[in-house]
Write an enzyme that holds these catalytic residues in place. Structure first.
Site, PDB file in Angstrom:
ATOM      1  N   LYS A   1       0.810  -1.222   0.000  1.00 56.82           N
ATOM      2  CA  LYS A   1       0.000   0.000   0.000  1.00 56.82           C
ATOM      3  C   LYS A   1       0.843   1.272   0.000  1.00 56.82           C
ATOM      4  O   LYS A   1       0.377   2.314  -0.453  1.00 56.82           O
ATOM      5  CB  LYS A   1      -0.954  -0.011   1.193  1.00 56.82           C
ATOM      6  CG  LYS A   1      -1.959  -1.151   1.120  1.00 56.82           C
ATOM      7  CD  LYS A   1      -2.987  -1.095   2.220  1.00 56.82           C
ATOM      8  CE  LYS A   1      -3.918  -2.300   2.123  1.00 56.82           C
ATOM      9  NZ  LYS A   1      -5.115  -2.147   2.939  1.00 56.82           N
TER      10      LYS A   1
ATOM     11  N   GLY B   1      -0.519  -2.947  15.531  1.00 61.95           N
ATOM     12  CA  GLY B   1      -0.049  -2.909  14.154  1.00 61.95           C
ATOM     13  C   GLY B   1      -0.323  -1.554  13.529  1.00 61.95           C
ATOM     14  O   GLY B   1      -1.297  -0.882  13.890  1.00 61.95           O
TER      15      GLY B   1
ATOM     16  N   GLY C   1       0.209  -0.564   6.186  1.00 60.49           N
ATOM     17  CA  GLY C   1      -0.477   0.262   5.201  1.00 60.49           C
ATOM     18  C   GLY C   1      -1.935   0.479   5.516  1.00 60.49           C
ATOM     19  O   GLY C   1      -2.455   1.596   5.393  1.00 60.49           O
TER      20      GLY C   1
END
Length: 275
Positions: A64, A123, A126
């Site tokens: 991404k 986390g 992207g």
């Protein structure tokens, strides 16, 4: 021709969902998932989109961010967030967009309002960076990003604070995650829990307060071990399939010009997952 570029893509039901919706609207369209092994191969695939006749593609992990220099233009969301999750082909030009976070916001707000939430996100890749920004724009009071990579976590936290004004901090992921006191919304933005491995999220569940909204981005299975444990503890949950539906509706409309009925997408994804 439409599709998705990423690695891995095998377990994602997005192709079955889109093909079913295309059929419902009598469109002679198809959706192809392509497992791309490297950034070098991604560059070849992106260059081939126009000559192959693609109308657009989704971009998924881990590309991404890497895809952006390969595009002809990007929209304001991509400029702010620094990641793209889908591309439209417009008069031979590749335009990058990002609605990862918009799908998440719509899915969460079916369950609970985002305004005033104190969010912890596990986390910050992207998809995670887009989701963090959109949660802040939607009214979250504070965000804590917990990642194993310090540079990534601190960079995304700084980006969210910069584009939204919402205080966002980074916390190292070491061993079992202990949630900061006062957390009201917990999101797993990692691949932990994805089929077929179904890896558990290493969380100290005793640090999860009753009533915390628990969110998972995983689409297969719909109810991950992470969500199952949260539900057993009485927490409201939001699954990744609902997020996928919400962002897919927006992408479908962008590609086709048709405003679809959400029920068509919900039926299509349920059939794709064998529900």
């Amino acid at each position: 021709m439409t599709g998705m570029l990423g690695h891995p893509v095998a377990e994602n039901p997005i192709d079955l969902m889109f093909d079913a919706v295309y059929a419902h609207y009598d469109l002679p369209w198809q959706f192809w998932k392509s497992d791309i092994a490297s950034e070098a191969d991604l560059a070849h695939a992106v260059r081939a989109l126009v000559p192959l006749g693609y109308r657009g593609v989704g971009i998924t992990v881990p590309y991404k961010v890497a895809v952006i220099p390969m595009l002809d233009a990007i929209d304001d969301d991509v400029k702010a967030i620094g990641a793209a999750n889908y591309v439209t082909v417009e008069q031979g030009r590749l335009i990058g967009h990002n609605n990862d976070g918009k799908g998440v916001v719509k899915a969460i707000e079916k369950v609970a309002p985002l305004r005033g939430q104190r969010v912890v996100m596990l986390g910050a890749g992207g998809a995670g960076r887009a989701m963090a920004a959109e949660l802040a724009w939607a009214g979250a009071e504070q965000l804590t990003l917990i990642t194993r990579r310090q540079e990534q976590g601190e960079e995304v936290a700084a980006m969210v604070t910069r584009v939204s004004g919402v205080p966002t901090t980074w916390q190292p992921w070491q061993g079992k995650v202990v949630l900061p006191e006062g957390t009201t919304l917990l999101m797993n933005a990692t691949h932990l829990g994805c089929a077929p491995e179904l890896e558990p999220v290493p969380l100290d569940w005793n640090s999860l307060a009753p009533g915390t909204v628990v969110v998972d981005v995983i689409t297969n299975p719909r109810i991950t071990p992470f969500l199952a444990t949260a539900r057993e503890r009485g927490c409201p949950i939001v699954d990744g399939v609902e997020m996928l539906v919400q962002l897919a509706i927006q992408i479908f409309e962008q590609w086709t010009g048709i405003t679809p009925d959400e029920a068509v997408f919900q039926r299509a994804v349920a059939e794709a997952l064998g529900e």
